[in-house]
Design an enzyme around this catalytic site. Structure first.
Site, short mmCIF file in Angstrom:
data_model
loop_
_atom_site.label_atom_id
_atom_site.label_comp_id
_atom_site.label_asym_id
_atom_site.label_seq_id
_atom_site.Cartn_x
_atom_site.Cartn_y
_atom_site.Cartn_z
CG ASP A 11 -1.91 1.12 1.52
OD1 ASP A 11 -1.58 2.12 0.64
OD2 ASP A 11 -2.67 1.03 2.33
CG ASP A 35 -6.60 11.22 -6.18
OD1 ASP A 35 -6.16 11.80 -5.26
OD2 ASP A 35 -7.56 11.71 -7.03
P1 ADP Z 1 -5.87 5.76 -12.36
O1 ADP Z 1 -7.30 6.34 -12.42
O2 ADP Z 1 -4.78 6.42 -12.67
O3 ADP Z 1 -6.24 4.40 -13.33
P2 ADP Z 1 -6.39 3.98 -9.89
O4 ADP Z 1 -6.28 4.71 -8.41
O5 ADP Z 1 -7.71 3.60 -10.31
O6 ADP Z 1 -5.91 5.21 -10.96
O7 ADP Z 1 -5.30 3.01 -10.23
C1 ADP Z 1 -3.90 2.80 -10.41
C2 ADP Z 1 -3.36 1.78 -9.48
O8 ADP Z 1 -3.31 1.93 -8.40
C3 ADP Z 1 -4.10 0.63 -9.69
O9 ADP Z 1 -2.96 -0.58 -10.03
C4 ADP Z 1 -4.63 0.35 -8.29
O10 ADP Z 1 -4.89 -1.16 -8.12
C5 ADP Z 1 -3.60 0.88 -7.56
N1 ADP Z 1 -3.94 1.16 -6.22
C6 ADP Z 1 -5.30 1.42 -5.51
N2 ADP Z 1 -5.02 1.76 -4.19
C7 ADP Z 1 -3.66 1.82 -4.04
C8 ADP Z 1 -2.66 1.88 -2.81
N3 ADP Z 1 -3.30 2.11 -1.77
N4 ADP Z 1 -1.53 1.78 -2.95
C9 ADP Z 1 -0.89 1.28 -3.97
N5 ADP Z 1 -1.55 1.37 -5.40
C10 ADP Z 1 -2.91 1.49 -5.40
#
Ligand code: ADP
Length: 172
Positions: A11, A35
């Site tokens: 995470d 985000d």
């Molecule tokens: P985007 O809108 O740029 O596609 P997302 O947040 O939907 O962004 O997804 C981007 C990546 O971040 C995905 O691989 C998702 O699984 C990942 N993700 C979601 N939560 C976390 C977290 N807490 N830490 C790291 N990666 C995360």
């Protein structure tokens, strides 16, 4: 150079690094996915600051403090929404990595953690995005001496395995 890149499953909000990168949207007002997780972990002061920044175009990056995060800074970058591959998505995603790394070095960061930008809600094909992430970072690190470590924080086994496979191809 390969030793300055780390692939880690976990995470991003928990990373003890100088700066974490947020896959934000153009409003910089928070959203879902990584985000939302970053805004929740940083606390409401983050939104106060990003509201003042007033948005960010796709492919660019903006910097804020990290507030309650272990990271001192958050680098907000806006990845492209995948639209089939003919809307400059590859170049825009590459710009996200370049501009984020540049912003990090300008802050004096020695360690930066990235999520997999655009591959969640924005639908960018994972393997293609991973190649761009690793190649841009490799090119950047070859020219830069100040960054000590870039960590790719993979959320889940599938992302982790993809990063490992692509890294093997690129670095041998
Ligand atoms: P985007 O809108 O740029 O596609 P997302 O947040 O939907 O962004 O997804 C981007 C990546 O971040 C995905 O691989 C998702 O699984 C990942 N993700 C979601 N939560 C976390 C977290 N807490 N830490 C790291 N990666 C995360």
């Amino acid at each position: 150079m390969r030793e300055r890149i780390e692939i880690f499953e976990g995470d991003i909000t928990k990373q003890q690094v100088d700066a974490i990168v947020n896959a934000a949207n153009t409003s910089l007002l928070g959203g879902g996915g990584v985000d939302g997780a970053i805004h929740r972990a940083a606390g409401p002061e983050l939104l106060e600051e990003t509201r003042k920044i007033g948005g960010c175009p796709t492919g660019e990056a903006r910097v804020s403090k990290g507030y309650r995060l272990p990271a001192k800074w958050v680098i907000h970058t806006v990845g492209p929404v995948w639209a089939g591959g003919n809307r400059n998505e590859d170049q825009l995603l590459a710009s996200c990595y370049r501009n984020s790394l540049k912003a990090g070095t300008e802050l004096g960061a020695k360690t930066i953690a990235f999520p997999s930008i655009s591959t969640g809600a924005y639908g960018f094909p994972l393997e293609r995005a991973t190649e761009i992430a690793l190649r841009e970072t490799k090119n950047f690190l070859e020219a830069d001496k100040s960054l000590e470590k870039v960590i790719f924080v993979c959320f889940g086994q599938k992302v982790f395995n993809t990063y490992k496979e692509v890294a093997k191809r690129i670095f041998g």
